[in-house]
Design an enzyme around this catalytic site. Structure first.
Site, short mmCIF file in Angstrom:
data_model
loop_
_atom_site.label_atom_id
_atom_site.label_comp_id
_atom_site.label_asym_id
_atom_site.label_seq_id
_atom_site.Cartn_x
_atom_site.Cartn_y
_atom_site.Cartn_z
N CYS A 98 12.22 22.00 19.15
CA CYS A 98 13.64 22.34 19.18
C CYS A 98 14.06 22.75 17.77
O CYS A 98 13.30 22.61 16.80
CB CYS A 98 14.47 21.15 19.66
N CYS A 102 13.79 19.87 15.15
CA CYS A 102 12.42 19.57 14.72
C CYS A 102 11.86 20.70 13.88
O CYS A 102 11.09 20.46 12.95
CB CYS A 102 11.53 19.29 15.93
N HIS A 109 12.16 12.62 18.54
CA HIS A 109 11.19 13.60 19.03
C HIS A 109 9.81 13.37 18.43
O HIS A 109 9.67 12.78 17.35
CB HIS A 109 11.68 15.01 18.73
N GLU A 132 7.69 15.39 17.00
CA GLU A 132 7.47 15.97 15.68
C GLU A 132 8.05 15.10 14.58
O GLU A 132 7.41 14.89 13.54
CB GLU A 132 8.09 17.38 15.60
#
Length: 148
Positions: A89, A92, A64, A66
């Site tokens: 999410c 993260c 992801h 992040e």
């Protein structure tokens, strides 16, 4: 948010392109990331679909935005701000909290009704992370891809 938005454009994900930009307390960029495969893996050899058996989707393979921004950080993230194009999410959110991020500015929240979002929000709030939605009316990015 402009840097996060531009970073998202680098993602090969045909469905959801996400970008993140971390800044320190002095408002200097210290990390940038987008959702994509781990380095050394070819975008052409792994699936980008979000339907089907788990191993035939993108989900087990994509890092992801992040997480990539955290991994790319050039200094401590203590008290940093994360600008991200999609609300994080739960996985993260844990990484952002653990790394010391104290403010989250997000652009969109298309998964607001999911369990992942509720868990993420709960953790961020309990950790004292300031959360706000970016007013996208304040952002205009103009570029000319044909400019030489």
């Amino acid at each position: 948010m402009g840097v996060a938005t531009l970073s998202a454009m680098r993602s090969k994900d045909p469905n959801t392109q996400v970008g993140a930009c971390l800044i320190n307390v002095d408002k200097r960029i210290i990390g940038i990331g987008y959702n994509g495969l781990p380095q050394m893996l070819s975008d052409d050899e792994f699936p980008w679909t979000n339907d089907g058996e788990f191993e035939e989707t993108k989900y087990p393979y994509v890092v992801h935005a992040e997480a990539n921004a955290i991994l790319n950080a050039t200094q401590s993230l203590k008290n940093a701000t994360c600008y991200v194009t999609l609300f994080p999410c739960h996985e993260c959110a844990k990484l952002l909290i653990q790394s010391g991020v104290k403010e989250l500015v997000y652009k969109e929240n298309k998964y607001a009704e999911t369990s992942s979002h509720h868990a993420s929000l709960r953790m961020l709030e309990k950790a004292g992370v300031l959360i706000r939605q970016f007013n996208s009316n304040d952002l205009r990015i103009l570029y000319d891809v044909d400019q030489k």
